[in-house]
Design a protein around this motif. Structure first.
Motif, PDB file in Angstrom:
ATOM      1  N   ARG A  13       1.009  -1.039  -0.094  1.00  0.00           N
ATOM      2  CA  ARG A  13      -0.028  -0.046   0.097  1.00  0.00           C
ATOM      3  C   ARG A  13       0.902   1.201  -0.018  1.00  0.00           C
ATOM      4  N   PRO A  15       2.013   5.250   0.540  1.00  0.00           N
ATOM      5  CA  PRO A  15       1.235   6.096   1.684  1.00  0.00           C
ATOM      6  C   PRO A  15       0.477   7.100   1.039  1.00  0.00           C
ATOM      7  N   GLU A  16      -0.291   7.615   1.757  1.00  0.00           N
ATOM      8  CA  GLU A  16      -1.089   8.911   1.149  1.00  0.00           C
ATOM      9  C   GLU A  16      -0.527  10.116   0.493  1.00  0.00           C
ATOM     10  N   ALA A  17      -1.092  10.325  -0.728  1.00  0.00           N
ATOM     11  CA  ALA A  17      -0.425  11.375  -1.506  1.00  0.00           C
ATOM     12  C   ALA A  17       0.603  10.806  -2.449  1.00  0.00           C
ATOM     13  N   TRP A  18       1.194   9.983  -2.272  1.00  0.00           N
ATOM     14  CA  TRP A  18       2.268   9.382  -3.062  1.00  0.00           C
ATOM     15  C   TRP A  18       1.343   8.816  -4.357  1.00  0.00           C
ATOM     16  N   SER A  19       2.105   9.070  -5.706  1.00  0.00           N
ATOM     17  CA  SER A  19       1.652   8.412  -6.899  1.00  0.00           C
ATOM     18  C   SER A  19       2.206   7.720  -7.553  1.00  0.00           C
ATOM     19  N   ASP A 150       6.786   7.994   5.897  1.00  0.00           N
ATOM     20  CA  ASP A 150       6.107   7.235   4.779  1.00  0.00           C
ATOM     21  C   ASP A 150       6.522   6.014   4.305  1.00  0.00           C
TER      22      ASP A 150
END
Length: 165
Positions: A13, A15-19, A150
């Motif tokens: 998964r 981390p939030e905001a990573w693309s 992250d």
């Protein structure tokens, strides 16, 4: 460029905001997956990469990590190993190392830090087949502290793909 494939399928998964990055637009030979942080530091986007290979030899994780250091030193002779530590267990060995180096990207000299995590995964059908997976975080030296958490969260989610999706 065609992205590499991993010797074992993984699930993880981000981390939030990573693309996820488009590997066709990035010069990342051997990398099977890459993700970028949304807030570049002076034009350099912190990134997470995954690569791996089957190792048929008896090389230890320390020897494999040192191979990586030697390859990277060919590009930057000033590369320094800041930290190296074995982790994991006998059944699931791991190693982390932190490297500092300099490079020029986009015409700008940058001091970078790369944290590498090496994981060993044995083939469930043939224990003589040892896959070594490398997870890496590369960031500007002054941004590494803000993205390290992250990366640690990301590493904690990496496991062989169970195929149950």
């Amino acid at each position: 460029m065609i992205p590499a494939t991993l010797p074992v399928p993984l699930e993880f998964r981000l981390p939030e905001a990573w693309s996820p990055a488009n590997l066709d637009q990035v010069d990342t030979p051997g990398v099977a997956f890459a993700a970028v942080h949304p807030e570049p530091d002076n034009g350099f986007a912190a990134n997470i990469t995954i690569d791996g290979e089957y190792r048929l030899d008896e090389a230890t994780l320390t020897e494999i990590a040192e191979e990586s250091v030697l390859r990277m030193r060919e590009l930057d002779g000033s590369l320094v190993v800041l930290h190296r530590k074995e982790a994991g267990s006998g059944e699931a060995p791991a190693l982390t190392q932190t490297l500092r180096f300099s490079t020029v990207t986009g015409g700008v000299h940058r001091d970078l830090v790369q944290i590498q995590v090496y994981l060993v995964m044995l083939d469930v059908h043939d224990a003589s087949k040892r896959a070594v997976i490398r997870l890496a975080l590369t960031a500007a030296a002054n941004q590494i502290d803000s993205v390290l958490g992250d990366f640690q969260d990301f590493v904690s989610t990496v496991r062989p793909d169970s195929g149950s999706k």
